[in-house]
Design a protein around this motif. Structure first.
Motif, PDB file in Angstrom:
ATOM      1  N   GLY A   1      -5.195   3.887  -2.440  1.00  0.00           N
ATOM      2  CA  GLY A   1      -5.328   4.765  -3.595  1.00  0.00           C
ATOM      3  C   GLY A   1      -6.546   5.662  -3.644  1.00  0.00           C
ATOM      4  N   ALA A   2      -7.433   5.570  -2.666  1.00  0.00           N
ATOM      5  CA  ALA A   2      -8.658   6.373  -2.696  1.00  0.00           C
ATOM      6  C   ALA A   2      -8.384   7.838  -2.334  1.00  0.00           C
ATOM      7  N   ASP A   3      -9.202   8.730  -2.893  1.00  0.00           N
ATOM      8  CA  ASP A   3      -9.167  10.135  -2.488  1.00  0.00           C
ATOM      9  C   ASP A   3      -9.947  10.283  -1.179  1.00  0.00           C
ATOM     10  N   PHE A   4      -9.844  11.471  -0.579  1.00  0.00           N
ATOM     11  CA  PHE A   4     -10.565  11.731   0.669  1.00  0.00           C
ATOM     12  C   PHE A   4     -11.533  12.895   0.451  1.00  0.00           C
TER      13      PHE A   4
ATOM     14  N   ASP B   1       0.833  -1.199   0.000  1.00  0.00           N
ATOM     15  CA  ASP B   1       0.000   0.000   0.000  1.00  0.00           C
ATOM     16  C   ASP B   1       0.870   1.253   0.000  1.00  0.00           C
ATOM     17  N   ARG B   2       0.293   2.357  -0.433  1.00  0.00           N
ATOM     18  CA  ARG B   2       0.982   3.638  -0.422  1.00  0.00           C
ATOM     19  C   ARG B   2       1.225   4.095   1.016  1.00  0.00           C
ATOM     20  N   HIS B   3       2.203   4.964   1.197  1.00  0.00           N
ATOM     21  CA  HIS B   3       2.548   5.461   2.524  1.00  0.00           C
ATOM     22  C   HIS B   3       1.768   6.746   2.833  1.00  0.00           C
ATOM     23  N   LEU B   4       1.135   6.770   3.977  1.00  0.00           N
ATOM     24  CA  LEU B   4       0.415   7.982   4.390  1.00  0.00           C
ATOM     25  C   LEU B   4       1.397   9.092   4.744  1.00  0.00           C
ATOM     26  N   ILE B   5       1.065  10.320   4.359  1.00  0.00           N
ATOM     27  CA  ILE B   5       1.841  11.489   4.777  1.00  0.00           C
ATOM     28  C   ILE B   5       1.198  11.999   6.065  1.00  0.00           C
ATOM     29  N   ARG B   6       1.845  11.747   7.168  1.00  0.00           N
ATOM     30  CA  ARG B   6       1.241  11.960   8.472  1.00  0.00           C
ATOM     31  C   ARG B   6       0.724  13.379   8.670  1.00  0.00           C
ATOM     32  N   GLU B   7       1.522  14.389   8.281  1.00  0.00           N
ATOM     33  CA  GLU B   7       1.101  15.768   8.516  1.00  0.00           C
ATOM     34  C   GLU B   7      -0.159  16.122   7.709  1.00  0.00           C
ATOM     35  N   LYS B   8      -0.297  15.531   6.511  1.00  0.00           N
ATOM     36  CA  LYS B   8      -1.486  15.775   5.692  1.00  0.00           C
ATOM     37  C   LYS B   8      -2.711  15.066   6.276  1.00  0.00           C
ATOM     38  N   ILE B   9      -2.497  13.860   6.758  1.00  0.00           N
ATOM     39  CA  ILE B   9      -3.589  13.102   7.374  1.00  0.00           C
ATOM     40  C   ILE B   9      -4.118  13.852   8.596  1.00  0.00           C
ATOM     41  N   ASP B  10      -3.194  14.398   9.378  1.00  0.00           N
ATOM     42  CA  ASP B  10      -3.595  15.157  10.573  1.00  0.00           C
ATOM     43  C   ASP B  10      -4.254  16.487  10.191  1.00  0.00           C
ATOM     44  N   PHE B  11      -3.699  17.139   9.161  1.00  0.00           N
ATOM     45  CA  PHE B  11      -4.218  18.440   8.750  1.00  0.00           C
ATOM     46  C   PHE B  11      -5.679  18.348   8.297  1.00  0.00           C
ATOM     47  N   TYR B  12      -5.981  17.296   7.527  1.00  0.00           N
ATOM     48  CA  TYR B  12      -7.357  17.130   7.029  1.00  0.00           C
ATOM     49  C   TYR B  12      -8.224  16.289   7.976  1.00  0.00           C
ATOM     50  N   ASP B  13      -7.648  15.937   9.125  1.00  0.00           N
ATOM     51  CA  ASP B  13      -8.387  15.194  10.149  1.00  0.00           C
ATOM     52  C   ASP B  13      -9.074  13.953   9.544  1.00  0.00           C
TER      53      ASP B  13
ATOM     54  N   PRO C   1     -10.361  10.401   9.273  1.00  0.00           N
ATOM     55  CA  PRO C   1     -10.745   9.365  10.257  1.00  0.00           C
ATOM     56  C   PRO C   1      -9.939   8.083  10.055  1.00  0.00           C
ATOM     57  N   VAL C   2      -9.691   7.372  11.146  1.00  0.00           N
ATOM     58  CA  VAL C   2      -8.910   6.132  11.088  1.00  0.00           C
ATOM     59  C   VAL C   2      -9.552   5.130  10.142  1.00  0.00           C
ATOM     60  N   LYS C   3     -10.874   5.048  10.142  1.00  0.00           N
ATOM     61  CA  LYS C   3     -11.570   4.043   9.331  1.00  0.00           C
ATOM     62  C   LYS C   3     -11.394   4.266   7.830  1.00  0.00           C
ATOM     63  N   GLU C   4     -10.981   5.455   7.411  1.00  0.00           N
ATOM     64  CA  GLU C   4     -10.821   5.748   5.986  1.00  0.00           C
ATOM     65  C   GLU C   4      -9.369   5.620   5.520  1.00  0.00           C
ATOM     66  N   ARG C   5      -8.471   5.439   6.457  1.00  0.00           N
ATOM     67  CA  ARG C   5      -7.054   5.462   6.102  1.00  0.00           C
ATOM     68  C   ARG C   5      -6.635   4.248   5.274  1.00  0.00           C
ATOM     69  N   VAL C   6      -7.261   3.096   5.514  1.00  0.00           N
ATOM     70  CA  VAL C   6      -6.922   1.900   4.733  1.00  0.00           C
ATOM     71  C   VAL C   6      -7.224   2.129   3.263  1.00  0.00           C
ATOM     72  N   ASN C   7      -8.411   2.678   2.976  1.00  0.00           N
ATOM     73  CA  ASN C   7      -8.786   2.947   1.582  1.00  0.00           C
ATOM     74  C   ASN C   7      -7.856   3.968   0.938  1.00  0.00           C
ATOM     75  N   ILE C   8      -7.445   4.952   1.723  1.00  0.00           N
ATOM     76  CA  ILE C   8      -6.536   5.971   1.185  1.00  0.00           C
ATOM     77  C   ILE C   8      -5.177   5.353   0.867  1.00  0.00           C
TER      78      ILE C   8
END
Length: 304
Positions: A182-185, A158-170, A172-179
């Motif tokens: 490759g999914a958009d948010f 899977d792709r690597h999450l960019i932590r600061e972006k994940i936090d900035f856009y808040d 949710p944990v349940k959506e992170r797997v899909n992201i």
């Protein structure tokens, strides 16, 4: 990146020498340990390597010539003496089961674990082992007896999450797997945040191909295309090509030709005939075709 190492325990051919041990390798990847071929004395080589018997997960046997399988019953017995409890799966051609069963019945009646055999058709390329992170596919080879090589491949992570972006856009944990897949948010306000802003690409999957005991066979090129590391038998030099054809083996130059056609990144030569006291003659021959070639040797560890 996770560990992906190829350890050479033996790279000689059928006739024993003081220079090399019979064929055996250990592949460490995705937190598991796999043995490839198990010639006579492989368990001693394994102990010298300090890899740890308890880590051994599966064994893959290319064919039933003795220099590739005579070490099996000794290793199996030793694992029993060490108190192994988990099943040991050995993958091989159908004849391997015929060879192993009487030995297991005689020597290993009361072992603390089960030895399971998974047979495959050496004429087909098929997945013989798979988990969430990797898979092993057979490579049909051409030898005097049914024989197959093995392709070890990581799966695309899977792709690597960019932590600061994940936090900035808040997010949710349940959506992170899909992201990560490759999914958009979509924010609460309905704004679409492209996946490229939230993640970095995953590491490129790595691969290793083991092709031992085979005549020159261009058919395998498509199977091993782009492989990071290729181990290909180079039993003879071109001066002994008639002997190679007669015995179902390859020359060093032929091994290099396969590596070049397959766009391999690196080639390891092995399965050396006892007639050569200096294997650099094989290396020089291969490097004229495929420069990024090295010689196998006991104790060599190649990290991908």
């Amino acid at each position: 990146m996770k560990q992906f190492d190829v350890n050479i325990l033996g790279c000689g051919s059928a006739l024993p020498t003081l220079q090399h041990n019979p064929s055996c390798q250990v592949v460490e990847m995705c937190e598991k340990v796999f043995m490839v071929d198990c010639g006579e004395g492989s368990q001693l080589q394994y102990r010298k390597s300090k890899l740890g018997f308890g880590k051994l997960n599966q064994i893959f046997v290319s064919h039933t010539h003795g220099d590739h399988c005579f070490g099996l019953i000794g290793l199996i017995s030793t694992l029993g003496l060490l108190g192994r409890t988990g099943d040991l799966v050995i993958h091989g051609v159908p004849d391997l089961e015929l060879i192993l069963k009487p030995q297991l019945d005689y020597f290993c009646k009361d072992m603390s674990y089960k030895v399971l055999t998974n047979t495959f058709d050496p004429k087909k390329s098929e997945v013989v082992y798979e988990n969430r992170s990797m898979k092993v596919t057979t490579i049909p080879l051409e030898h005097r007896v049914p024989c197959a090589g093995f392709l070890f491949q990581e799966k695309q992570a899977d792709r690597h999450l960019i932590r600061e972006k994940i936090d900035f856009y808040d997010v949710p944990v349940k959506e992170r797997v899909n992201i990560k897949q490759g999914a958009d948010f979509v924010t609460n306000e309905g704004k679409i945040i492209p996946n490229s802003q939230l993640t970095r690409p995953a590491d490129t999957p790595r691969s290793y191909a083991y092709c031992a005991d085979t005549a020159y066979k261009e058919d395998i090129v498509d199977i091993i295309e782009g492989v990071d590391l290729l181990y290909h038998e180079a039993t003879f030099t071109e001066s002994d090509i008639s002997r190679a054809k007669k015995t179902g083996h390859s020359t060093a130059r032929q091994a290099a030709m396969i590596a070049k056609q397959a766009n391999a990144k690196k080639l390891i030569l092995g399965h050396f005939s006892s007639r050569y006291t200096d294997n650099t003659v094989l290396l020089k021959e291969a490097q004229t075709v495929f420069p990024n070639t090295i010689l196998a040797n006991e104790g060599l560890c190649e990290s991908l």
